[in-house]
Design an enzyme around this catalytic site. Structure first.
Site, short mmCIF file in Angstrom:
data_model
loop_
_atom_site.label_atom_id
_atom_site.label_comp_id
_atom_site.label_asym_id
_atom_site.label_seq_id
_atom_site.Cartn_x
_atom_site.Cartn_y
_atom_site.Cartn_z
N GLU A 245 32.56 98.94 163.43
CA GLU A 245 32.29 97.93 164.29
C GLU A 245 31.71 98.44 165.69
O GLU A 245 32.73 99.00 166.30
CB GLU A 245 33.43 96.85 164.81
CG GLU A 245 33.71 95.93 163.71
CD GLU A 245 32.86 94.91 163.24
OE1 GLU A 245 31.61 94.74 164.01
OE2 GLU A 245 32.91 94.13 161.94
N CYS A 279 30.78 94.45 173.65
CA CYS A 279 29.65 95.12 172.52
C CYS A 279 28.56 94.23 172.20
O CYS A 279 27.37 94.71 172.25
CB CYS A 279 30.34 95.22 171.28
SG CYS A 279 31.43 93.68 170.47
P1 NAP Z 1 35.29 105.03 171.99
O1 NAP Z 1 35.24 105.98 173.02
O2 NAP Z 1 34.60 105.04 170.71
O3 NAP Z 1 36.90 104.77 171.49
C1 NAP Z 1 37.44 103.92 170.35
C2 NAP Z 1 38.62 104.33 169.88
O4 NAP Z 1 38.43 105.63 169.03
C3 NAP Z 1 39.80 104.78 170.78
O5 NAP Z 1 41.02 104.49 170.39
C4 NAP Z 1 39.64 106.20 170.86
O6 NAP Z 1 40.82 106.87 171.16
C5 NAP Z 1 39.34 106.61 169.45
N1 NAP Z 1 38.88 107.96 169.28
C6 NAP Z 1 38.15 108.80 170.09
N2 NAP Z 1 38.09 109.93 169.26
C7 NAP Z 1 38.44 109.74 167.94
C8 NAP Z 1 38.23 110.41 166.85
N3 NAP Z 1 37.72 111.78 166.92
N4 NAP Z 1 38.71 110.17 165.80
C9 NAP Z 1 39.33 109.02 165.86
N5 NAP Z 1 39.43 108.01 166.94
C10 NAP Z 1 39.00 108.56 168.04
O7 NAP Z 1 35.00 103.47 172.58
P2 NAP Z 1 35.56 102.60 173.90
O8 NAP Z 1 35.12 103.44 174.97
O9 NAP Z 1 36.95 102.58 173.80
O10 NAP Z 1 34.83 101.42 173.65
C11 NAP Z 1 33.50 100.96 173.85
C12 NAP Z 1 32.63 100.99 172.49
O11 NAP Z 1 33.13 100.21 171.72
C13 NAP Z 1 31.37 100.50 172.89
O12 NAP Z 1 30.33 101.34 172.23
C14 NAP Z 1 31.41 99.06 172.38
O13 NAP Z 1 29.97 98.50 172.12
C15 NAP Z 1 32.10 99.22 171.16
N6 NAP Z 1 32.89 98.14 170.73
C16 NAP Z 1 32.22 97.50 169.49
C17 NAP Z 1 32.54 96.14 169.05
C18 NAP Z 1 32.11 95.36 167.89
O14 NAP Z 1 32.89 94.63 167.56
N7 NAP Z 1 31.10 95.90 167.34
C19 NAP Z 1 33.75 95.56 169.99
C20 NAP Z 1 34.26 96.22 171.14
C21 NAP Z 1 33.60 97.42 171.44
P3 NAP Z 1 41.02 107.31 172.72
O15 NAP Z 1 41.04 105.87 173.70
O16 NAP Z 1 42.61 107.85 172.86
O17 NAP Z 1 39.89 108.21 173.08
#
Ligand code: NAP
Length: 472
Positions: A245, A279
């Site tokens: 997602e 998102c």
């Molecule tokens: P993010 O930076 O991608 O982080 C998401 C999760 O991934 C966090 O728990 C992060 O941990 C973890 N993570 C980071 N590096 C990783 C790795 N190498 N392997 C596995 N996991 C890892 O996203 P965000 O800034 O929290 O959220 C914003 C993004 O989410 C936006 O792009 C938004 O559009 C998207 N989003 C999508 C939806 C949907 O339903 N499509 C809903 C909500 C948000 P850490 O926090 O420890 O870095």
């Protein structure tokens, strides 16, 4: 708070501070998990998966349903945790907490509905004396990785279906907002979930993420987050099931027969809630030249009415962004667009982590605020002269999570539904709308797979095909 791994609450000497995005105060601390903790969680989850698979659907239903009741009773407490760690206004956090309880209630029901199917094998040429049916079984170990922006709601979309389907789950919440997930685990344990079946591992995703995602004992990864991390996880995951997602830069088309005031209200609700960190936030408004001016007038005054401040204060309509770095990034993208000819109609100022609700007109598709995901309180408006150009522009993106159109013309509405490449399509509302029971997910680089308890349970189970070769 402590993390929950190995069937118990665990602390570590090294801690991470969870900060209130509004004033930078320390809300709480969490342990910084490492590779050894990943191994502990995986070993424990193997036992948890065995225990869960032996429970009946009704036993799982009873536990999960109890959690939904407990959540409904504690909405206020949960909402406060969400606001303190994430920065969204209390009214939005209360809505998130209520919806989270509903997701868990929906998941509980799905625990009773793991249907198989009788397959009419004798419908094949020359086949006789065969009886076939499918059986749905849990995947085993599910890893759920969640983003910062809906710290309870999106965790529930992973935990509820995973346990309903009879799996063990390891949750890795966002490091900025882990407290809601830890609180949820407390409730699941209180309701009687086997402690081996629900774990919450805190720590940096870049340190522990690969270890979790690469391990062969994990059979399913359900990830919500940014496009780039999602792609990395897909590479690391190898041969396992994934649900992705990811992000978007959602378009809203406004045709000349729309009511400008109604569009302005919907676009404001869709573009600025949670400071645009959703998102499916409306990021790109594609307005027909016949309504462009009237719409901008109505929209500008609506945006100017959005007050900013402490998200715990009732009059505040928009709180801070999650990190100052993100507010700075948004500010730079807007400045870049303005220096390339876009017109700043309102906003554009930054005060620490608060970036003012911002409206930019005359936006070109080649500007970063249009083609990339801004994930901040900024809406850009682009003028078009017909429905063909509007649809082409809506599709001119690698993303495809949500799109919207305002029109009374059924032919335009149907063309939009058929031709716009998006997982969610809104007619006469903004891009930001979701019912938690519906199949929700993106096309193109916005992801793959669907959430919504019924659909997530499908993706968190395997189908086995049994064939009885009967004697005459
Ligand atoms: P993010 O930076 O991608 O982080 C998401 C999760 O991934 C966090 O728990 C992060 O941990 C973890 N993570 C980071 N590096 C990783 C790795 N190498 N392997 C596995 N996991 C890892 O996203 P965000 O800034 O929290 O959220 C914003 C993004 O989410 C936006 O792009 C938004 O559009 C998207 N989003 C999508 C939806 C949907 O339903 N499509 C809903 C909500 C948000 P850490 O926090 O420890 O870095």
């Amino acid at each position: 708070m402590r993390m929950h791994i190995g069937g118990e609450w665990v602390d570590k000497p090294e801690k991470i501070e969870v900060l209130n995005p509004f004033d930078g105060s320390v809300v709480d601390t969490i342990p910084r998990g490492d590779h050894d903790d990943v191994e502990t969680a995986l070993k424990t989850a193997e036992r948890g998966a065995e225990i869960m698979a032996k429970m009946t659907g009704y036993e799982r239903y009873e536990i999960i349903h109890k959690v939904s009741e407990m959540m409904s009773e504690r909405t206020e407490e949960l909402a406060r945790i969400i606001t303190l760690e994430e920065g969204k206004i209390l009214a939005e956090a209360t809505m998130e907490a209520g919806r989270a309880a509903e997701i868990i209630a929906l998941s509980a029901e799905e625990a009773k509905r793991l249907y198989g199917e009788v397959i009419p094998l004798e419908g094949g040429p020359g086949v006789k004396g065969k009886l076939g049916f499918t059986v749905r079984v849990p995947c085993g170990i599910v890893v759920g990785i969640s983003p910062f922006n809906f710290p309870l709601h999106l965790v529930c979309h992973k935990v509820g279906p995973a346990l309903a389907a009879g799996n063990a789950i390891i949750v890795k919440p966002a490091t900025d907002t882990p407290l809601s997930a830890l609180k949820l685990v407390e409730l699941f344990l209180e309701a009687g979930t086997p402690p081996e079946a629900i774990q919450c591992l805190t720590g940096s995703g870049s340190v522990i993420g690969d270890g979790l995602c690469a391990d062969r004992r994990v059979r399913k990864i359900t990830f919500t987050g940014s496009r780039d991390i999602g792609e990395r996880i897909c590479h690391t995951a190898g041969l396992k099931r994934v649900t992705m997602e990811l992000g978007s830069n959602s378009p809203l088309i406004v045709m000349p027969d729309a009511d400008p005031e109604k569009v302005a209200a919907a676009a404001a609700a869709s573009g600025y809630s949670n400071a645009g960190q959703v998102c499916i936030s409306t990021q790109r408004v594609i307005a027909h030249e016949g309504i462009y001016g009237d719409f901008l007038d109505a929209f500008k005054s609506t945006v100017e009415d959005i007050s900013t401040g402490d998200p715990l204060d009732t009059p505040t309509k928009m709180g801070p962004m999650i990190r100052e770095d993100d507010a700075i990034r948004v500010s730079e993208w807007v400045d870049e667009a303005v220096s390339d000819g876009a017109e700043l109609l309102t906003g554009g100022e930054r005060n620490g982590q608060i970036y003012a609700p911002t409206l930019v007109a005359n936006v070109k598709p080649e500007m970063k605020i249009s083609y990339d995901e801004i994930f901040g309180p900024v809406v850009g408006v682009t003028k078009v002269s017909n429905i063909d150009d509007a649809i082409a522009l809506a599709n001119d993106t690698n993303y495809g999570l949500s799109a919207a159109i305002f029109t009374e013309n059924i032919d335009w509405a149907m063309r939009f539904v058929r031709e716009v490449d998006s997982g969610n399509l809104m007619v006469n509302w903004g891009t930001q709308w979701r019912a938690d029971l519906m199949p929700y997910g993106g096309l193109k680089e916005s992801g793959m797979g669907k959430e919504g308890p019924k659909y997530a349970v499908q993706e968190m189970t395997e189908t086995k095909m049994a064939i009885f070769h009967l004697s005459e």
